[in-house]
Design a protein around this motif. Sequence first.
Motif, PDB file in Angstrom:
ATOM      1  N   THR A  44      23.162  -9.659 -22.607  1.00  9.97           N
ATOM      2  CA  THR A  44      21.796  -9.623 -22.081  1.00  9.97           C
ATOM      3  C   THR A  44      21.410 -11.040 -21.645  1.00  9.97           C
ATOM      4  O   THR A  44      22.228 -11.967 -21.742  1.00  9.97           O
ATOM      5  CB  THR A  44      20.800  -9.039 -23.110  1.00  9.97           C
ATOM      6  OG1 THR A  44      19.516  -8.884 -22.475  1.00  9.97           O
ATOM      7  CG2 THR A  44      20.634  -9.938 -24.336  1.00  9.97           C
ATOM      8  N   ARG A  45      20.171 -11.205 -21.158  1.00  6.63           N
ATOM      9  CA  ARG A  45      19.737 -12.542 -20.752  1.00  6.63           C
ATOM     10  C   ARG A  45      19.855 -13.557 -21.891  1.00  6.63           C
ATOM     11  O   ARG A  45      19.759 -13.159 -23.051  1.00  6.63           O
ATOM     12  CB  ARG A  45      18.283 -12.458 -20.270  1.00  6.63           C
ATOM     13  CG  ARG A  45      18.194 -11.997 -18.828  1.00  6.63           C
ATOM     14  CD  ARG A  45      16.765 -12.046 -18.359  1.00  6.63           C
ATOM     15  NE  ARG A  45      16.026 -10.898 -18.875  1.00  6.63           N
ATOM     16  CZ  ARG A  45      15.967  -9.713 -18.252  1.00  6.63           C
ATOM     17  NH1 ARG A  45      16.584  -9.531 -17.102  1.00  6.63           N
ATOM     18  NH2 ARG A  45      15.282  -8.728 -18.772  1.00  6.63           N
ATOM     19  N   PRO A  46      20.061 -14.835 -21.626  1.00  6.37           N
ATOM     20  CA  PRO A  46      20.116 -15.445 -20.288  1.00  6.37           C
ATOM     21  C   PRO A  46      21.455 -15.196 -19.576  1.00  6.37           C
ATOM     22  O   PRO A  46      22.474 -14.935 -20.226  1.00  6.37           O
ATOM     23  CB  PRO A  46      19.960 -16.943 -20.591  1.00  6.37           C
ATOM     24  CG  PRO A  46      20.539 -17.096 -21.956  1.00  6.37           C
ATOM     25  CD  PRO A  46      20.199 -15.827 -22.696  1.00  6.37           C
ATOM     26  N   GLN A  47      21.401 -15.303 -18.287  1.00  6.93           N
ATOM     27  CA  GLN A  47      22.569 -15.103 -17.422  1.00  6.93           C
ATOM     28  C   GLN A  47      23.693 -16.093 -17.778  1.00  6.93           C
ATOM     29  O   GLN A  47      24.865 -15.753 -17.724  1.00  6.93           O
ATOM     30  CB  GLN A  47      22.096 -15.258 -15.969  1.00  6.93           C
ATOM     31  CG  GLN A  47      23.162 -15.513 -14.931  1.00  6.93           C
ATOM     32  CD  GLN A  47      23.967 -14.251 -14.656  1.00  6.93           C
ATOM     33  OE1 GLN A  47      23.597 -13.164 -15.089  1.00  6.93           O
ATOM     34  NE2 GLN A  47      25.077 -14.394 -13.963  1.00  6.93           N
ATOM     35  N   PHE A  81      24.946 -18.756 -20.904  1.00 10.04           N
ATOM     36  CA  PHE A  81      24.767 -19.229 -22.277  1.00 10.04           C
ATOM     37  C   PHE A  81      25.884 -20.228 -22.595  1.00 10.04           C
ATOM     38  O   PHE A  81      27.070 -19.861 -22.579  1.00 10.04           O
ATOM     39  CB  PHE A  81      24.816 -18.040 -23.249  1.00 10.04           C
ATOM     40  CG  PHE A  81      24.977 -18.445 -24.690  1.00 10.04           C
ATOM     41  CD1 PHE A  81      23.967 -19.115 -25.363  1.00 10.04           C
ATOM     42  CD2 PHE A  81      26.161 -18.190 -25.375  1.00 10.04           C
ATOM     43  CE1 PHE A  81      24.129 -19.508 -26.685  1.00 10.04           C
ATOM     44  CE2 PHE A  81      26.327 -18.576 -26.692  1.00 10.04           C
ATOM     45  CZ  PHE A  81      25.300 -19.247 -27.354  1.00 10.04           C
ATOM     46  N   GLU A  82      25.494 -21.465 -22.826  1.00  5.04           N
ATOM     47  CA  GLU A  82      26.448 -22.550 -23.133  1.00  5.04           C
ATOM     48  C   GLU A  82      27.641 -22.530 -22.188  1.00  5.04           C
ATOM     49  O   GLU A  82      28.790 -22.604 -22.611  1.00  5.04           O
ATOM     50  CB  GLU A  82      26.886 -22.463 -24.607  1.00  5.04           C
ATOM     51  CG  GLU A  82      25.723 -22.705 -25.559  1.00  5.04           C
ATOM     52  CD  GLU A  82      26.110 -22.686 -27.029  1.00  5.04           C
ATOM     53  OE1 GLU A  82      27.270 -22.359 -27.359  1.00  5.04           O
ATOM     54  OE2 GLU A  82      25.223 -23.007 -27.856  1.00  5.04           O
ATOM     55  N   GLY A  83      27.338 -22.352 -20.930  1.00  7.18           N
ATOM     56  CA  GLY A  83      28.389 -22.388 -19.912  1.00  7.18           C
ATOM     57  C   GLY A  83      29.126 -21.072 -19.716  1.00  7.18           C
ATOM     58  O   GLY A  83      29.981 -20.956 -18.847  1.00  7.18           O
ATOM     59  N   ARG A  84      28.807 -20.052 -20.531  1.00  3.60           N
ATOM     60  CA  ARG A  84      29.462 -18.749 -20.403  1.00  3.60           C
ATOM     61  C   ARG A  84      28.561 -17.801 -19.631  1.00  3.60           C
ATOM     62  O   ARG A  84      27.379 -17.669 -19.972  1.00  3.60           O
ATOM     63  CB  ARG A  84      29.763 -18.156 -21.786  1.00  3.60           C
ATOM     64  CG  ARG A  84      30.739 -18.969 -22.592  1.00  3.60           C
ATOM     65  CD  ARG A  84      30.626 -18.624 -24.066  1.00  3.60           C
ATOM     66  NE  ARG A  84      31.272 -19.626 -24.887  1.00  3.60           N
ATOM     67  CZ  ARG A  84      32.521 -19.535 -25.325  1.00  3.60           C
ATOM     68  NH1 ARG A  84      33.247 -18.465 -25.066  1.00  3.60           N
ATOM     69  NH2 ARG A  84      33.036 -20.512 -26.044  1.00  3.60           N
ATOM     70  N   LEU A  85      29.152 -17.130 -18.634  1.00  2.00           N
ATOM     71  CA  LEU A  85      28.365 -16.228 -17.777  1.00  2.00           C
ATOM     72  C   LEU A  85      28.556 -14.767 -18.186  1.00  2.00           C
ATOM     73  O   LEU A  85      29.582 -14.410 -18.763  1.00  2.00           O
ATOM     74  CB  LEU A  85      28.812 -16.379 -16.324  1.00  2.00           C
ATOM     75  CG  LEU A  85      28.624 -17.760 -15.704  1.00  2.00           C
ATOM     76  CD1 LEU A  85      29.255 -17.808 -14.316  1.00  2.00           C
ATOM     77  CD2 LEU A  85      27.133 -18.106 -15.617  1.00  2.00           C
ATOM     78  N   ILE A  86      27.558 -13.959 -17.861  1.00  2.00           N
ATOM     79  CA  ILE A  86      27.711 -12.504 -17.999  1.00  2.00           C
ATOM     80  C   ILE A  86      28.742 -12.054 -16.952  1.00  2.00           C
ATOM     81  O   ILE A  86      28.685 -12.521 -15.816  1.00  2.00           O
ATOM     82  CB  ILE A  86      26.355 -11.793 -17.747  1.00  2.00           C
ATOM     83  CG1 ILE A  86      25.360 -12.170 -18.838  1.00  2.00           C
ATOM     84  CG2 ILE A  86      26.541 -10.283 -17.669  1.00  2.00           C
ATOM     85  CD1 ILE A  86      23.966 -11.567 -18.649  1.00  2.00           C
ATOM     86  N   PRO A  87      29.705 -11.188 -17.315  1.00  2.00           N
ATOM     87  CA  PRO A  87      30.686 -10.735 -16.317  1.00  2.00           C
ATOM     88  C   PRO A  87      29.998 -10.229 -15.042  1.00  2.00           C
ATOM     89  O   PRO A  87      29.048  -9.435 -15.113  1.00  2.00           O
ATOM     90  CB  PRO A  87      31.431  -9.612 -17.037  1.00  2.00           C
ATOM     91  CG  PRO A  87      31.309  -9.965 -18.493  1.00  2.00           C
ATOM     92  CD  PRO A  87      29.965 -10.615 -18.638  1.00  2.00           C
ATOM     93  N   GLU A  88      30.499 -10.720 -13.936  1.00  2.00           N
ATOM     94  CA  GLU A  88      29.949 -10.462 -12.594  1.00  2.00           C
ATOM     95  C   GLU A  88      29.621  -8.969 -12.363  1.00  2.00           C
ATOM     96  O   GLU A  88      28.550  -8.620 -11.899  1.00  2.00           O
ATOM     97  CB  GLU A  88      31.021 -10.931 -11.589  1.00  2.00           C
ATOM     98  CG  GLU A  88      30.551 -11.099 -10.177  1.00  2.00           C
ATOM     99  CD  GLU A  88      29.585 -12.276 -10.004  1.00  2.00           C
ATOM    100  OE1 GLU A  88      29.860 -13.351 -10.591  1.00  2.00           O
ATOM    101  OE2 GLU A  88      28.573 -12.089  -9.312  1.00  2.00           O
TER     102      GLU A  88
END
Length: 244
Positions: free
Chosen positions: A187-190, A192-199
């Motif tokens: 969930t948000r944030p998009q 987090f510590e340089g890690r993104l939610i899978p595209e």
Amino acid sequence: MTALPTTWRATILTLFPDMFPGPLGVSLAGKALASGLWALEARDIRDSATDRHRSVDDTPAGGGPGMVLRADVLAAAIDAADTGQDRPRLLMSPRGRPLTQSRVTELAAGPGPLIVCGRFEGIDERVIAARGLEEVSIGDYVLSGGEIAAMVLVDACVRLLPGVMGKQASGTEESFSEGLLEYPQYTRPQEFEGRLIPEILVSGDHAKVAAWRQAEAEALTRARRPDLWAIKARQKRPKSPTDG
Ligand code: ADE
């Protein structure tokens, strides 16, 4: 005339009734308990003792360490708790059949179980047969008694009762009853510590999201639970004449 459905009820036979409701009295199960969606009755086995010292246990026949819960005392406790309704009678024990989501689903669909919590070295074997107790384990480790195991079982049932979780339950249930572990959630944030939610999950493409989740669930199951994965593989395989 059809009988009105009665409230799902867990009757616990224990030497430590003060342990209840414990964690079952808060959060989801606790709210449902307070609003009458289910009922809990913790009964003290010691109330069925007959001697002056209210003793419930004795030394094991044949010798050895520890104490054994007496068959006559426990049978009397079970008989006093029984309402004549045909309810499953369970005994929490590390010796039992491992609890599964499918057994939980069955128990949740019934009137609710009577659950005996073991203590000491065990209980007199004769009462298991005499009262038709089904031994249930929650895993291959030994707890100091059956109470926490009983709470685990009741919690797993209560969340499935109508009105307790609403729609939320269905997703996780489907996944597990399909024999797969749950896919990862974000969930948000998009970021987090340089890690993104899978595209894919933010693409808006529902078919792709579903396929990604299925693949992740399969990969996790394969890596972490080869036992579940093997069952899955067996189900997929066409039936051969040598299958039992
Ligand atoms: N009592 C003690 N250990 C137990 C276990 N693993 N499962 C159920 N009941 C228990």
